[in-house]
Motif scaffolding. Sequence first.
Motif, PDB file in Angstrom:
ATOM      1  N   PRO A   1       0.845  -1.190   0.000  1.00 24.74           N
ATOM      2  CA  PRO A   1       0.000   0.000   0.000  1.00 24.74           C
ATOM      3  C   PRO A   1       0.883   1.243   0.000  1.00 24.74           C
ATOM      4  CG  PRO A   1       0.022  -1.002   2.178  1.00 24.74           C
ATOM      5  CD  PRO A   1       0.796  -1.923   1.276  1.00 24.74           C
ATOM      6  N   VAL A   2       0.489   2.241  -0.784  1.00 24.80           N
ATOM      7  CA  VAL A   2       1.338   3.424  -0.959  1.00 24.80           C
ATOM      8  C   VAL A   2       0.548   4.697  -0.652  1.00 24.80           C
ATOM      9  CG1 VAL A   2       2.694   4.773  -2.615  1.00 24.80           C
ATOM     10  CG2 VAL A   2       2.742   2.286  -2.725  1.00 24.80           C
ATOM     11  N   VAL A   3       1.199   5.613   0.064  1.00 27.33           N
ATOM     12  CA  VAL A   3       0.704   6.978   0.258  1.00 27.33           C
ATOM     13  C   VAL A   3       1.646   7.879  -0.524  1.00 27.33           C
ATOM     14  CG1 VAL A   3       0.415   8.843   1.929  1.00 27.33           C
ATOM     15  CG2 VAL A   3      -0.230   6.503   2.547  1.00 27.33           C
ATOM     16  N   ALA A   4       1.107   8.670  -1.468  1.00 27.99           N
ATOM     17  CA  ALA A   4       2.010   9.474  -2.299  1.00 27.99           C
ATOM     18  C   ALA A   4       1.360  10.794  -2.671  1.00 27.99           C
ATOM     19  CB  ALA A   4       2.388   8.696  -3.557  1.00 27.99           C
ATOM     20  N   SER A   5       2.213  11.791  -2.902  1.00 26.04           N
ATOM     21  CA  SER A   5       1.713  13.104  -3.314  1.00 26.04           C
ATOM     22  C   SER A   5       1.148  13.028  -4.728  1.00 26.04           C
ATOM     23  CB  SER A   5       2.855  14.111  -3.321  1.00 26.04           C
ATOM     24  OG  SER A   5       3.433  14.186  -2.054  1.00 26.04           O
ATOM     25  N   ALA A   6       0.092  13.825  -4.954  1.00 30.79           N
ATOM     26  CA  ALA A   6      -0.535  13.842  -6.280  1.00 30.79           C
ATOM     27  C   ALA A   6       0.229  14.814  -7.175  1.00 30.79           C
ATOM     28  CB  ALA A   6      -1.998  14.257  -6.161  1.00 30.79           C
ATOM     29  N   VAL A   7       1.485  14.492  -7.460  1.00 31.78           N
ATOM     30  CA  VAL A   7       2.294  15.390  -8.300  1.00 31.78           C
ATOM     31  C   VAL A   7       2.947  14.591  -9.423  1.00 31.78           C
ATOM     32  CG1 VAL A   7       2.802  17.054  -6.456  1.00 31.78           C
ATOM     33  CG2 VAL A   7       4.334  15.111  -6.815  1.00 31.78           C
ATOM     34  N   GLY A   8       3.298  15.316 -10.500  1.00 30.88           N
ATOM     35  CA  GLY A   8       4.015  14.697 -11.611  1.00 30.88           C
ATOM     36  C   GLY A   8       3.303  13.471 -12.147  1.00 30.88           C
ATOM     37  N   GLY A   9       4.067  12.393 -12.292  1.00 33.62           N
ATOM     38  CA  GLY A   9       3.499  11.176 -12.878  1.00 33.62           C
ATOM     39  C   GLY A   9       2.841  10.258 -11.859  1.00 33.62           C
ATOM     40  N   ILE A  10       2.806  10.668 -10.578  1.00 39.22           N
ATOM     41  CA  ILE A  10       2.261   9.767  -9.562  1.00 39.22           C
ATOM     42  C   ILE A  10       0.766   9.465  -9.781  1.00 39.22           C
ATOM     43  CG2 ILE A  10       1.792   9.539  -7.068  1.00 39.22           C
ATOM     44  CD1 ILE A  10       4.573  10.753  -6.591  1.00 39.22           C
TER      45      ILE A  10
END
Lengths: 403, 217
Positions: free
Chosen positions: A321-330
């Motif tokens: 499971p991943v928590v990631a910023s909504a930036v670039g190619g994410i």
Amino acid sequence: MGKLDDYIPIVGQAVIDDLRLAAEKLKGKTIQHVNSTAVGGGVAEILNRMVPMLVELGIDTKWDVIHGGMEFFSVTKKFHNALHGKQEDITQHDFDIFMDATRANINNLETRGDIVFIHDPQPIGLISKKTDNKWVWRCHIDVSNPNLAVWRFLRDFIDKYDSVVFSAPSFSQKLPVRQFLIAPSIDPLSDKNKDLPQETINSVLNKYGIDNSKPIITQISRFDRLKDPVGVIDAFLMVKKHVDCQLILAGGTAVDDPESVEVFAEVKEKAKQDSDIHILLMAQNDIEVNALQRASTVIIQKSLKEGFGLTVSEALWKGKPVVASAVGGIPLQIAHKYSGLLVHSVEGAAFALKQLLNAPDYARKLGENGREHIRNNFLLTRHLRDYLLLFLSLYHPENVVFF
Amino acid sequence: MTEPFRFCTRLHLSELTGVRASTLSELLEAIRTVSGACIYHHTHRFLQQHQYLSPEPPNDFAYWVENVLGEARLGEKLASIDVIQYPSLRSLREKIIQVIEEYLQKNPSAARRFVDPGAEFHFIKSISFVFPTSYVANDLKELADILKKITIDSIYYHVFESRLRLEKGNNDLSLWIENAIGDKSLADRITRLDPYTFTLEDLRKRLVTLIERSKHT
């Protein structure tokens, strides 16, 4: 290193057959890749995998690296930050340093091949060596909101290329040349992504003194302000108030990134606040990165800007499971609440981490969906296919190309 | 001697245009002016990128209007455009324009709604590369056998791309079955399928079943 047939159990026979079909139409062409570093960072990692596969497909492919001193790489780092929209004081002296190094590389680096494939801004000025062959510029940076002085400077070069490649739709600009969307990829058979025995994972944890009896949150990234390691620690400290867990911040430095030493020192200082924060400055060691990702309960990628964010693909491929910023190619890799959680702030990251740590079934489902999404869209074989089609497009301007 | 059916496959690359929209009016204006390759991309992308899921959001315009811009009723109208009814990208484009124009006339306030920076609609062109494969069918039995093992990209090409993008008026399979085999009844049954409501794997199974049930097989 994987041979093409080794990928059949993962992606299926048809995908490999398609690669051979497209490569057949490029027989006899020579390709030269040029970038600024042979190790460290996503570009070098992809080229290390991609070049042998192109050769296996019968396409004569070479890879060269430009040279530049610390001064040049300090300037290109400033360019990099400025293209990401960060405030940077760029002077005429910086442009002069860039041009001096570019002239030296023009004189010293032999460009050859039917297609010259230039990666990122550092070698962009080599375009003045273009003859009647085809040149492609691959931009791995998020240029959705670039510093205009740097962007205009680069435009003088960009406009001379035959085609330009971006990693996400939001990076595209109105340009007088063709531009293509090609996301990067991960190699499922590389040391960083292949399956590992539990003993290997345990031995890496032992080496770094990490006790896996507590949930582990991990961010794997170079020590770079744009990866916001300080923000990750802030989010972790908020989570730690409610969930007993530990944080690993692991990464290395790259020869073209002088700022990373400074950032590492800052992070190390901040980490003194809590003994459950593990800061690991690692030399390039893919097996250890793989082991740390597999040992993690949740992976975080709290970047402020991101060219693409391959560490997200790596984590999802491992079913994490991943928590990631909504930036670039994410956002291309994570559909929010379907294959991971997208966040926009330190507080949002802390909230998402708590949710995943407290709801393991939900976390597992997100990880499973994420793995399938990566299998279908972000493995090396898809990337290779896109490059083959890109090369073909240089000789075929039409929208539907028949062979 | 019957003309054989030669299977092709189609791989695609996404070409960026730099054209973006942050309001409904900008979206409408761009839909009017972008190339047909953009209209094709945004009405067919999901079929291949999320090939294992059904039902699918049928087009990018509907998804953005509903989930990003927040106009759910227009999103539903755009999603329900029956792509199989339109013989060309030109006519499909005109239908999309008509649906948005009618909505804006009835809901003028919708024109003032805009999205945050970073959430714009980005127009992308689909570039197709069509390769001949080694598979050739001389009769319906061979056609069914090959359909069982050919890639879904090949099925996609002969069913979707040929009909709409190449404007052949019908899918390649129906055209060959009617003209070369002379089985108009089977050709019509395949023509009547709405392939947009199947996953590509389910479409493969349905085609094979229909062909194997034919009296000419």
